[in-house]
Design a protein around this motif. Structure first.
Motif, short mmCIF file in Angstrom:
data_model
loop_
_atom_site.label_atom_id
_atom_site.label_comp_id
_atom_site.label_asym_id
_atom_site.label_seq_id
_atom_site.Cartn_x
_atom_site.Cartn_y
_atom_site.Cartn_z
N GLU A 2 0.83 -1.19 0.00
CA GLU A 2 0.00 0.00 0.00
C GLU A 2 0.87 1.25 0.00
OE1 GLU A 2 -3.35 0.29 -0.15
OE2 GLU A 2 -3.44 -1.89 -0.45
N ARG A 3 0.44 2.27 -0.71
CA ARG A 3 1.15 3.54 -0.68
C ARG A 3 1.12 4.09 0.75
NH1 ARG A 3 -0.32 8.16 -5.03
NH2 ARG A 3 0.22 6.36 -6.38
N PRO A 4 2.27 4.55 1.29
CA PRO A 4 2.28 4.99 2.69
C PRO A 4 1.44 6.24 2.91
CG PRO A 4 4.35 5.56 1.61
CD PRO A 4 3.59 4.68 0.65
N GLU A 5 0.85 6.32 4.09
CA GLU A 5 0.08 7.49 4.49
C GLU A 5 0.95 8.35 5.40
OE1 GLU A 5 -2.90 8.58 3.68
OE2 GLU A 5 -3.40 6.91 2.33
N PRO A 6 1.17 9.60 5.03
CA PRO A 6 2.00 10.45 5.90
C PRO A 6 1.33 10.72 7.23
CG PRO A 6 1.04 11.72 4.09
CD PRO A 6 0.73 10.29 3.81
N GLY A 7 2.14 10.70 8.29
CA GLY A 7 1.64 11.03 9.61
C GLY A 7 1.70 12.53 9.85
N GLU A 8 1.46 12.91 11.08
CA GLU A 8 1.47 14.33 11.43
C GLU A 8 2.86 14.92 11.17
OE1 GLU A 8 0.55 17.29 15.24
OE2 GLU A 8 0.20 15.13 15.38
N GLY A 9 2.90 16.03 10.44
CA GLY A 9 4.17 16.68 10.15
C GLY A 9 4.96 16.04 9.03
N GLN A 10 4.38 15.03 8.36
CA GLN A 10 5.06 14.33 7.28
C GLN A 10 4.43 14.65 5.93
OE1 GLN A 10 4.77 10.18 8.38
NE2 GLN A 10 6.53 10.30 9.77
N LEU B 53 13.64 2.95 -1.11
CA LEU B 53 13.71 1.98 -2.21
C LEU B 53 12.30 1.50 -2.53
CD1 LEU B 53 16.95 -0.02 -1.38
CD2 LEU B 53 16.63 1.92 -2.92
N ALA B 54 11.53 2.44 -3.03
CA ALA B 54 10.10 2.24 -3.31
C ALA B 54 9.67 3.32 -4.29
CB ALA B 54 9.29 2.33 -2.02
N GLU B 55 8.44 3.19 -4.77
CA GLU B 55 7.93 4.22 -5.68
C GLU B 55 7.49 5.47 -4.93
OE1 GLU B 55 6.13 2.14 -9.54
OE2 GLU B 55 5.14 1.43 -7.69
N TYR B 56 7.04 5.28 -3.69
CA TYR B 56 6.63 6.41 -2.85
C TYR B 56 7.15 6.19 -1.44
CZ TYR B 56 3.40 8.02 -6.47
OH TYR B 56 2.86 8.48 -7.64
N THR B 57 7.40 7.29 -0.72
CA THR B 57 7.83 7.22 0.66
C THR B 57 7.31 8.44 1.40
OG1 THR B 57 9.75 6.86 2.11
CG2 THR B 57 10.04 8.39 0.28
N VAL B 58 7.63 8.53 2.68
CA VAL B 58 7.24 9.70 3.47
C VAL B 58 8.48 10.26 4.17
CG1 VAL B 58 4.86 8.99 3.85
CG2 VAL B 58 6.63 8.26 5.46
N ALA B 59 8.44 11.56 4.43
CA ALA B 59 9.53 12.24 5.13
C ALA B 59 8.97 13.36 5.97
CB ALA B 59 10.55 12.78 4.12
N ASP B 60 9.75 13.80 6.95
CA ASP B 60 9.34 14.94 7.77
C ASP B 60 9.37 16.21 6.93
OD1 ASP B 60 8.97 13.45 10.10
OD2 ASP B 60 11.08 13.60 10.65
N ALA B 61 8.28 16.95 6.96
CA ALA B 61 8.17 18.16 6.13
C ALA B 61 9.25 19.18 6.47
CB ALA B 61 6.78 18.77 6.31
N LYS B 62 9.59 19.31 7.76
CA LYS B 62 10.55 20.33 8.17
C LYS B 62 11.97 20.02 7.70
CE LYS B 62 8.10 21.96 12.30
NZ LYS B 62 8.17 22.12 13.78
N SER B 63 12.25 18.75 7.38
CA SER B 63 13.62 18.37 7.02
C SER B 63 13.89 18.43 5.52
CB SER B 63 13.90 16.95 7.51
OG SER B 63 13.12 16.00 6.79
N LEU B 64 12.86 18.72 4.70
CA LEU B 64 13.07 18.76 3.25
C LEU B 64 14.00 19.90 2.86
CD1 LEU B 64 9.43 18.21 1.92
CD2 LEU B 64 11.17 16.49 2.42
N LEU B 65 14.85 19.62 1.88
CA LEU B 65 15.76 20.63 1.35
C LEU B 65 15.54 20.76 -0.15
CD1 LEU B 65 19.00 19.51 3.24
CD2 LEU B 65 17.64 21.54 3.74
N PRO B 66 15.63 21.97 -0.70
CA PRO B 66 15.43 22.13 -2.14
C PRO B 66 16.54 21.48 -2.95
CG PRO B 66 16.20 24.18 -1.15
CD PRO B 66 15.91 23.26 -0.02
N ALA B 67 16.16 20.82 -4.03
CA ALA B 67 17.15 20.17 -4.90
C ALA B 67 17.85 21.22 -5.75
CB ALA B 67 16.47 19.15 -5.79
N PRO B 68 19.19 21.22 -5.80
CA PRO B 68 19.90 22.17 -6.65
C PRO B 68 19.56 21.98 -8.13
CG PRO B 68 21.39 21.16 -5.06
CD PRO B 68 20.11 20.40 -4.99
N ASP B 69 19.29 23.07 -8.82
CA ASP B 69 18.95 23.00 -10.24
C ASP B 69 20.11 22.51 -11.09
OD1 ASP B 69 16.39 23.95 -9.73
OD2 ASP B 69 16.97 26.05 -10.00
#
Length: 329
Positions: free
Chosen positions: A22-30, A87-103
């Motif tokens: 099943e595609r993961p469901e993000p929790g609070e803050g994810q 190592l999946a088609e979809y995953t979850v991460a903490d929203a506050k930890s995301l960093l912009p990908a360099p162009d």
């Protein structure tokens, strides 16, 4: 969706299974992320073996570093929240930890920018205070962690000596910009470093290997030099002879990059900004030696575990389909 699952601990090629889940469901803050590319790290192999400091509940999906896409289309760098790794088609991460990908980098390069390069930057600058003109010795210089340290050392103005295992890896290290390359399989590392430095030794030694590499480091560290303890890829954790550090006047400096997320989190986006600037200028560029489809991830993790790869091996979901489309065009 497809995801690799580990139901029992062991060698990656034996315990990783590609399954429909099943595609993961993000929790609070994810946030939910589509995986554009997942960089394979040595900790992924240790997770499979049950030898990492983090032990997610079984079954889990490996993959600790990705280039992902948010639901609103932003390309980001993320560390997935285990047990739902990258190592999946979809995953979850903490929203506050995301960093912009360099162009300036493509998806696979972005996926390989975070852990290895942040570790290198924190190690060389925050912990060892590497200065322009100093000599930096990097063990496993052609590997994922070592190649990042080589590039960051050159960007800082250091003279870089790379230690590798084998002629093919020696070519890779030379291509990365090492001023001196030493093949530990055919050369005496201690004698070669002393010759390359006129007997003085290296000011900073970057050691992600441990074991015999650490022993060699203590023989070639310069007066007031710093040995950076990054990890133990050899599997052997050395015991430091503190009397030796005393009489030779050198420092043994540990680095656990993950601690900064809780102890000094503001430094992580600061480091990312520095890395983004270096990438834009061309001073650093992750060495992606292999790009493999999600279906081939288990074998790729095993090769990283066996230490036979150079640079980074990155999993790109849908790669085989895109290549087939290109071949048919």
């Amino acid at each position: 969706m497809q995801a690799w699952q580990v139901h029992e601990n062991g060698e990656p090629s034996e315990v990783m299974r590609l399954e429909e889940v099943e595609r993961p469901e993000p929790g609070e803050g994810q946030v939910l992320l589509k995986v554009r590319a997942a960089n394979i790290n040595f900790p992924d192999a240790l997770l499979c073996k049950g030898q990492y400091q983090v032990t997610p509940p079984l079954p889990f999906t490996p993959g600790v570093e990705i280039c992902g896409e948010t639901e609103d289309g932003r390309r980001v760098i993320a560390n997935p929240v285990l047990p739902r790794g990258g190592l999946a088609e979809y995953t979850v991460a903490d929203a506050k930890s995301l960093l912009p990908a360099p162009d300036s980098l493509d998806d696979a390069e972005v996926a390989a920018l975070h852990i290895g390069y942040q570790t290198g930057w924190f190690g060389l600058h925050q912990r060892a205070h590497l200065q322009a003109g100093e000599t930096l010795l990097v063990h496993a210089a052609a590997g994922g962690v070592g190649s990042a340290a080589v590039q960051l050392g050159k960007a800082a103005g250091a003279r870089v000596i790379g230690v590798v295992g084998g002629p093919e890896k020696a070519k890779v290290a030379a291509g990365l910009g090492c001023d001196v390359v030493i093949d530990r399989r055919s050369e005496d590392v201690i004698a070669a470093v002393k010759e390359a430095t006129g007997g003085r030794g290296a000011d900073v030694i970057y050691d992600p290997v441990g074991g015999d590499a650490y022993r060699q480091s203590t023989k070639v560290v310069a007066f007031e030099g710093r040995i950076l303890v990054i990890g133990f890829a050899s599997g052997a954790i050395p015991t430091a002879a503190l009397n030796h550090a005393l009489v030779k006047n050198y420092s043994i400096v540990g680095l656990h990059w993950g601690l900064y997320a809780t102890k000094n989190p503001k430094l992580i986006p600061h480091c990312h900004q520095k890395l983004t600037e270096l990438a834009a200028s061309g001073a650093i560029k992750p060495l992606v030696s292999e790009r493999v489809d999600l279906a081939d991830a288990a074998g790729a993790v095993q090769r990283v575990a066996d230490g036979v790869t150079t640079g980074r091996v990155v999993v790109v979901p849908g790669l085989n389909a895109r290549q087939q489309e290109g071949a048919g065009a």
